[in-house]
Design an enzyme around this catalytic site. Sequence first.
Site, PDB file in Angstrom:
ATOM      1  N   HIS A   1       0.851  -1.183   0.000  1.00  0.00           N
ATOM      2  CA  HIS A   1       0.000   0.000   0.000  1.00  0.00           C
ATOM      3  C   HIS A   1       0.878   1.221   0.000  1.00  0.00           C
ATOM      4  CE1 HIS A   1      -3.829  -1.903   0.450  1.00  0.00           C
ATOM      5  NE2 HIS A   1      -3.411  -2.618   1.463  1.00  0.00           N
TER       6      HIS A   1
ATOM      7  N   CYS B   1      -0.306   2.116  -5.132  1.00  0.00           N
ATOM      8  CA  CYS B   1      -1.062   3.279  -5.593  1.00  0.00           C
ATOM      9  C   CYS B   1      -0.087   4.446  -5.747  1.00  0.00           C
ATOM     10  CB  CYS B   1      -2.111   3.665  -4.552  1.00  0.00           C
ATOM     11  SG  CYS B   1      -3.241   2.316  -4.198  1.00  0.00           S
TER      12      CYS B   1
END
Lengths: 534, 333
Positions: free
Chosen positions: B103, B145
């Site tokens: 993440h 991301c």
Amino acid sequence: MQAGWLVRLLLGSFLLVPTLGYSQLEQFDEELTIKSLRDGKVFSKFSFTTILKGASPRDPRNLGTDDVSQHYIVFPLALGQILREYAVTELHLSLNAGKWNYDRWGYPEEPGVGTGAELWTWMGDSTQSSINERWRGLRNALAGLFCASLGSLDEQRTTSPARSFLPEGHLPDWGIPHQIRHASLPSENVCTENLTPFLKLLPCKSLSGIASLLNPHRLFDADWHGMSVHVLWRENRGVEIRLTFQTISDPLRLSSGRKQDWSFRTLFDRTIEKTCPVAQSSRVVVTLPTSVAYAIEPEPSSVVLGLASFDISNSIKPLDIGLRFAGDFQYPVDFDAPLTSLSVQRILHGSSQAYGQLSVKLTNHQAEPLRVVYLETMPWLIQFYLHTLKIHIDGMRNDNAMSEVTYIPAVPHARPATFQCVLSIPSGATMDLSMDVAKSFLRYTEHPPDAQRGWDLPPAVFTLIEANQTSPLNTNRRLYTPTLLVDLATPDFSMPYNVIIFTCSLIAFLFGSVFNLLTRKFVVVRIDPDKKNE
Amino acid sequence: MANALGMYRTVKRLGIPDSNIILMLADDASCNPRNKFPARVYADRGRHIELYGDNIEVDYRGYEVTVENFIRVLTGRMDPSVPRSKRLLTDDRSNIFVYMTGHGGNEFLKFQDNEEISAFDIADAFEQMYQKKRYNEIFFMIDTCQANSMYSKLYSPNILATGSSLVGENSYSVRPPIPPNHHPTNPPKYENDNDIGVAVIDSYTHHILSYMEHINKTSHLTMSDLFASYDPSKINSHPGVRTDLFNRPLSQTRITDFFGGVSQVEVRPPPASPNEHQHQHQQDQEHAPLPRRAGPPTPESADVTRTSVRREVRAWGAVTILAALIGWAGTRK
């Protein structure tokens, strides 16, 4: 150039002499033991033993000088180098997952069944390099070798319980004292990455012999599995390395017809294709059932005292040993009746995050009184209040059942507590031991990333003392309780951010107000009524 | 986890041995009691490729995967007791492939849901490696991301970087193809394996792995082929590439330079004398094509001395002007 061949001959003979001196005999044996248990499960134990005859552990007083060259043929070099580097006399490492149910499955063949990683060694003391330094180096070296996080078995988890963990082999008589170091990590996971280096230590790897049955996809599906490495020294034999893998598999889960049948195909999804050429003996021993009708195939090489032996080297390959039962599996009425002389249950009571109560319940199933050594190595997170220790035998208070207490209290952030005592339990009685404990409040950097899960506490170890002995022998049985999970108070980890935001806002308001008060000048503006009307 | 394991498997298949790979897995998903398929991690929903395998070595696992350990591995500053398998033993002839996934966000990547590593940390670690001559070339790939922001701060030479998504974009898991009458503004985000219950792999890594499945050790495909195969519509994000720090042209950089352990063998005519024979044997041991070394550094140092002299002159000039002004102001009435 005339002298050239002479020089070469002399050099060659000089080189030959040392190798002749160190030509040790090595022997490799492998064995697989399979037993059907009372509740339908199958216990299998793989055991690979390599003996380095005539060798002895390294004397720690020689650690400053260069070691003699180690030339091995079947003995694992990676492990041998670590043992010589840190002058280890005896080493036991086990990586287990699951909970061993003593009541249903009895005693395991290898006693070290505590959940997680457990490492204990006996090392000689020396001024060259202290035992603690070598223990640290050994932990990290084994962590690198077995892909396990053994490096975190630091002094916050290390104890020296010499009475419970007696050396399995002999300790060399060098005139220096030997000490034990023991540490356990109950939250360690065991997976294929631990099995890969284990297989690489074997001479035939997983290509031939019994080791070719070690299929990680089926082994790690077992109800309980554990691998262990044992290194010991026996005076008349030499250095012995024993690599074992024990599993409890469940054929009932895999069969749809409630059949207790097993075979290599159903247990391990593999068969033995080739014999390991360097193995001196390679055999499979199956414990034959005594009370039900069964069929075993292929025919065993020999049957002695209810144990069927198969010699792999003389068997037809591919070898798939299987046991078929005549009827469906029926749970025996007493499938939960204890198979060991002692049953133990350990619980941590209390719902508060500051205090709790540790309670241990022991039941003696045999007809004679039983004496056990109770070892508790508790991390400093849980502090014992020893003065609240209470013992009840069958409901009646009896503090005299505990004797020979050794207590090394915990030092917060530095050392775990070691509590050893001898408990005497009358025959057929139940002993309840309870003690108040305090739970620590950790510094916020000491919490693990998943702090809300809690901390795993290592198992308590009970060493049974044989009748007529005063202290345990190294052949005595050891029982491990399951691990406990303790919930400690966790802070609000978002607080540093909140504090910074709050403080900055406060300072901004204060500064703004004070600055305005000091620098702003309030002036009364007079509006002339004549000018206003115009 | 399948991301990192897929890369591990690809790199092993193309010839790099375990001793040259450092694998850091923060979770134990494959042997977790909640995994319906024990000791297995699959690469896709159909469970065609099993990534965990029989022969895996994880060097850092569980709580050992921290930002500190990662930076220590890169820079080599470790406690002497750390074993060799946990060290990055590289020198200035080594090509390093660094793959990170998890993440992340704008210029950061999360570790263990507890701490973060920023793009500046990675850039400084790579610079330390450059100063200590710990790498020849680095290929940095990141799948999170807003991944492209993670390589925006690199400043050391010979680094080729690629990321899965632009700043402001998220990197999603593999999507099933959208049926024609499906509403386009609300697409399903993850492909779940219904037996396991979680998303199995991310789109960008899935694309890279499926591209790599067609490559073997003898492949001559280059990095420019790999980057040309990027398809934002299939990956659901816009992958980026950073080549300004990389000296070689991409069309001459083979994929196996970073992903594979390929030995370069030169076949020479039989030697005339024994001395020549030995020399040829030594050349056969090299593992990666050697780029040409940089030219001699003398013109650079001349520039350096010139600029420093200029700076000194400027500084002294400023001091004298200031002194003159103060003197003039002081003597005025």
